[in-house]
Every structure is written in C-alpha cells, then in structure tokens.
Design an enzyme around this catalytic site. Sequence first.
Site, PDB file in Angstrom:
ATOM      1  CG  ASP A 176      -1.886  -1.190   1.199  1.00  0.00           C
ATOM      2  OD1 ASP A 176      -3.089  -0.983   0.968  1.00  0.00           O
ATOM      3  OD2 ASP A 176      -1.431  -2.335   1.404  1.00  0.00           O
TER       4      ASP A 176
ATOM      5  CG  HIS B 278      -4.345  -6.061  -1.418  1.00  0.00           C
ATOM      6  ND1 HIS B 278      -3.281  -5.243  -1.098  1.00  0.00           N
ATOM      7  CD2 HIS B 278      -5.453  -5.259  -1.360  1.00  0.00           C
ATOM      8  CE1 HIS B 278      -3.717  -4.021  -0.855  1.00  0.00           C
ATOM      9  NE2 HIS B 278      -5.026  -4.003  -1.001  1.00  0.00           N
TER      10      HIS B 278
ATOM     11  CG  HIS C  55     -10.210  -3.081   4.509  1.00  0.00           C
ATOM     12  ND1 HIS C  55     -11.046  -2.617   3.515  1.00  0.00           N
ATOM     13  CD2 HIS C  55      -9.169  -2.202   4.577  1.00  0.00           C
ATOM     14  CE1 HIS C  55     -10.521  -1.508   2.999  1.00  0.00           C
ATOM     15  NE2 HIS C  55      -9.408  -1.235   3.632  1.00  0.00           N
TER      16      HIS C  55
ATOM     17  CG  HIS D 170      -7.245  -4.514   1.821  1.00  0.00           C
ATOM     18  ND1 HIS D 170      -7.494  -3.568   0.842  1.00  0.00           N
ATOM     19  CD2 HIS D 170      -8.465  -5.009   2.190  1.00  0.00           C
ATOM     20  CE1 HIS D 170      -8.792  -3.505   0.617  1.00  0.00           C
ATOM     21  NE2 HIS D 170      -9.404  -4.353   1.425  1.00  0.00           N
ATOM     22  CB  VAL D 171      -5.541  -3.563   7.298  1.00  0.00           C
ATOM     23  CG1 VAL D 171      -5.701  -2.760   8.584  1.00  0.00           C
ATOM     24  CG2 VAL D 171      -6.765  -4.440   7.068  1.00  0.00           C
ATOM     25  CG  HIS D 172      -4.269   1.904   4.676  1.00  0.00           C
ATOM     26  ND1 HIS D 172      -5.039   2.900   4.106  1.00  0.00           N
ATOM     27  CD2 HIS D 172      -4.071   0.990   3.691  1.00  0.00           C
ATOM     28  CE1 HIS D 172      -5.283   2.602   2.842  1.00  0.00           C
ATOM     29  NE2 HIS D 172      -4.704   1.446   2.569  1.00  0.00           N
TER      30      HIS D 172
END
Length: 432
Positions: free
Chosen positions: A143, A286, A296, A323-325
């Site tokens: 990301d 991802h 998410h 995906h998860v920041h």
Amino acid sequence: MEPRLILTVALLISATVTADYIRPLPRKTLQFPWDPKPSSYPQQVHISLAGEQHMRISWITDDKSSPSIVEYGTSPGRYDTAAQGESTFYNYMLYRSGKIHHTVIGPLEHNTVYFYRCGGQGLELQFKTPPSQFPITFAVAGDLGQTGWTKSTLDHIDQCKYDVHLLPGDLSYADYLQHRWDTFGNLVQPLASGRPWMVTQGNHEKESILLLKDGFASYNARWKMPFEESGSSSNLYYSFEVAGVHIIMLGSYADYDEHSDQYRWLKDDLSKVDRRRTPWLLVLFHVPWYNSNKAHQGEGNKMMAAMEPLLYAASVDIVLAGHVHAYERVKRVNNGKSDPCGAVHITIGDGGNSEGLAHKYMNPQPEWSVFREASFGHGELKIVNSTHAFWSWHRNDDDEPVKSDQIWITSLVSSECIAQNRHELRKILMAP
C-alpha cells in the site's frame, strides 16, 4: 501533600509510563514538477525476477520506435551482452501509454552487480542479483502510494541491505488517473531499478469501468511478473524461487474458489515444491485473513475458507498481506485459532498511502494477535538458514536500525508438521 495533588501526580506518572505511541499525521500527496526528457529516454525502470538466474528489465519511452534492447555487463560502461525483448502499450479512455518495454536478460551470476542500459539511451543503471543460498533478506512494504510517507518508507528501505522487495498489493494509487502510474514509476525507479520488485495486485490496481474497461489493464501492462515462467495463465498470481525460498503470490481479486484456475494452479504449484531444496514457503496476497483492525473486517473470509486448508496442509511458514493501513503480527494460526502448524500472518499495508492509517482496533485483542500498531513503516525478513528467520518491523519516524517489532521465526521444515500434514496435502492435491 494534598490527596488530590497525590492523585494528579500518580495519574501523570502512570500516563508517562503507559502512554500509547502517538500516531503521525498524514502527509500530502507528492507533487512532481514537469521534467522534460528526449522521447527515447528510458523512464520508470524497474526489474523483477524472471526464472532461474534471469531478470526482467521493464521501462517506458515516449518514442514508439525505441528498441526493447538491454545492454549489460559486470563492469561500468562495458556491455558485453545484449538482449532483445518485447513491448506493449495500452489505451485508457483518453490516455495512451508510452511504449512499455519488457526484456529478459540472463543467465546471470548469483550475488553479482551488473551494469546496464535500456534502449541504448539514458543513464547507466546497476542492480545486484540475489544470492544462491542463505542468508537472504527481503524488504516488505505494501500500500505504497505517492505521499510524503511513501518517500519516507522508500528512504528507510534504501538504508536496508536487502536482496528482493516484496509488495503485497496497492502500488501507485493511480485510481483511474493514468498519469499517476507514470509518476509512481519514476518515484520508485531509484530502488526498483537496483533490486527486483516482486508485486501482486490490490484493489487499487483494478481500475475497471463497467462495459468499457476490464480490470488490471494498467497493472498488467506495466508490472509484468514471472507468471508464464511459473506455469500460471494470469499475471495476477504466480510463484518464484530464490535462495532456498519458494514464494507464492496470490490474487485476492482473481477467482479463488476450488473450481477456479487460480486454485488449480496453486495445487499444481504446491505439488512441485521440494522442501529439501526450498525449506521456506511464503505466500503473499492483498486482503488479510487474520485482522483485528476494524478496517476491512471479514473481507478475506471467503478466500480464507477456500484456500487456507490447502496452505495449511502444505505447511506454509509465513503469510504477508496489505490492504489494512496498519501493522499487525499474528501467531501461527489456522481455522481462526492458534496452531503450531499454521502460518505466521503479518499485515503490512502501511507503506504510505494517501487514505491515511486505520487506527481503530477490535477490543479485546484476539488471542492470536501479538502486536498491532497504526503507523507507517516497512518490514525486513532475513532468512538466515533453512530453519531460522528474523522478522523486524520499522516505523518511519524511528531510525531504520530501530526495530519497533521483532521476532525469530522457526521454519516448519524443522518440525513434525510437514510429516503430520503430508497425507492431507496428498488428498487435496489429488482431488479433482
């Protein structure tokens, strides 16, 4: 001392001792001033592994007649070998890409610095091939995007002595604005032209438009990975081997049920893995399967239900996702709970995206979650030998040598898990 004052002092001391890490503020999207270059000048150069002792060199030129040739050698300015590659381009609404070149060079010596030039133009670049055996170090960051935090992440990775960069999805955050693919390519060139970048797709690569544009057109054209070399029919999932490690890159946004091409390919790929030759088995995709962040939640459940039994039977050591920041490290797990024969899951979708950090976590913390923090950063995985690897995570606002989280990981090849799961793996692989 007054009781109220004593209480106040005690609270202050407690707050000082137990204060949580203060999350950094977001940084602005980078601006890229116009930098005119000759139309035949190679831009956005990046490299990727392309089979045993081969490297794929990719770049873009505005000149459609520029040759897809790479000259290379082991001494500066002396190119004793040249290779001819292929080229492509794509249209996206009103946007037309430059000429996208992909040229495979080799065979190459292991652990060797090569000097090269693309298309007979531009600056001389150099890269180092990975070693043939342990130790080997991977830099990991997902990301990425194109913000001030992205630049900080890249600067920190540049300080790391690594051999290969692993990126579990969401590269440019172009999000339909195709020129942002170009600025991203130039942003990462200093690193991506010197070490192989092995990537898989995220949701921001899809860019599909109903009835007008299929998904992943830009990603597939620009970031060609060794899918053909690994027997895959899609650039969205593939595998490769390097220095005793077999790495599988899966597609969270390609069909993955038991009747899909991806699942069939995965079974075939796992059937060829020889843990005597590659004692470490890693998987990247991802969307995380184990995630205690509120962002998410549950998005990876269907893929997990379809594929986790297969990965568990194959005794996968480590799973890396984005995906998860935020960052999160999980124990060895399987089927929703701790399991000594399961994989270590790590979410590292905190490379520097423009959407900001995901800072809300589920409480209480699940028993399988070991360390979690919403900060930008990158990871380093040093596989020391056939049985031991050292994982560390580095926050961007610390010096690169500071390890905000770290752990030694023991390969399942040194356990009884492989023998224990051999029958189940054989049964899954033989199923129609």
